[in-house]
Write a protein that holds these residues in place. Sequence first.
Motif, PDB file in Angstrom:
ATOM      1  N   ASP A   1       0.809  -1.216   0.000  1.00 28.80           N
ATOM      2  CA  ASP A   1       0.000   0.000   0.000  1.00 28.80           C
ATOM      3  C   ASP A   1       0.843   1.268   0.000  1.00 28.80           C
ATOM      4  O   ASP A   1       0.312   2.355  -0.220  1.00 28.80           O
ATOM      5  N   VAL A   2       2.150   1.152   0.224  1.00 31.05           N
ATOM      6  CA  VAL A   2       2.987   2.353   0.277  1.00 31.05           C
ATOM      7  C   VAL A   2       4.158   2.354  -0.713  1.00 31.05           C
ATOM      8  O   VAL A   2       4.765   3.393  -0.939  1.00 31.05           O
ATOM      9  N   VAL A   3       4.471   1.199  -1.285  1.00 30.28           N
ATOM     10  CA  VAL A   3       5.602   1.102  -2.210  1.00 30.28           C
ATOM     11  C   VAL A   3       5.139   0.371  -3.467  1.00 30.28           C
ATOM     12  O   VAL A   3       4.371  -0.596  -3.395  1.00 30.28           O
ATOM     13  N   ASP A   4       5.632   0.807  -4.606  1.00 31.71           N
ATOM     14  CA  ASP A   4       5.310   0.202  -5.898  1.00 31.71           C
ATOM     15  C   ASP A   4       5.743  -1.263  -5.924  1.00 31.71           C
ATOM     16  O   ASP A   4       6.851  -1.602  -5.483  1.00 31.71           O
ATOM     17  N   LEU A   5       4.899  -2.130  -6.471  1.00 28.26           N
ATOM     18  CA  LEU A   5       5.192  -3.561  -6.509  1.00 28.26           C
ATOM     19  C   LEU A   5       6.496  -3.860  -7.233  1.00 28.26           C
ATOM     20  O   LEU A   5       7.263  -4.717  -6.793  1.00 28.26           O
TER      21      LEU A   5
END
Length: 149
Positions: A125-129
């Motif tokens: 939810d806070v960092v790009d996959l």
Amino acid sequence: MPAARPADGSPPPPHPPTLVSRCPGCGAVLAVAPGLEARHPGASPGCTRLFDVTVRGLRDEAPSDLRAAALLDLAGVAYDAQHSPDGEPVQRLRAALGEGARRPVRDHPPTAWRTTVADVAADLDVVDLSTLVRSWAQAVSADWAGDDA
């Protein structure tokens, strides 16, 4: 919302404890979900399920998006390398990372991992996959090499 008290005024019954298990491959501690089967050698059923859920979007996009397909492949080889009793998948992981054979490979898995699929899922939810998967794959490669953090 607090549990409702029984009509006789006694305290509500306690909630059943959440059962957890440690994945034998990566060591992630995950809730036990009844009915799941381990589909990956060296992984717990919950860990395999978490991996599936985490990369579901990539699987959906991979047939029409080369970047998603490459990222899905990298996630898969990182997962394989982390759940393998030997270093065989590490060479595929290193090739996917463009590392070649620059690092040594232990003859046994590390006793602890810096990053697992549980960490990737927790940070979605806070960092790009794509950033999470690349970082995870690099950490798995370093852990197999015995590199210090």
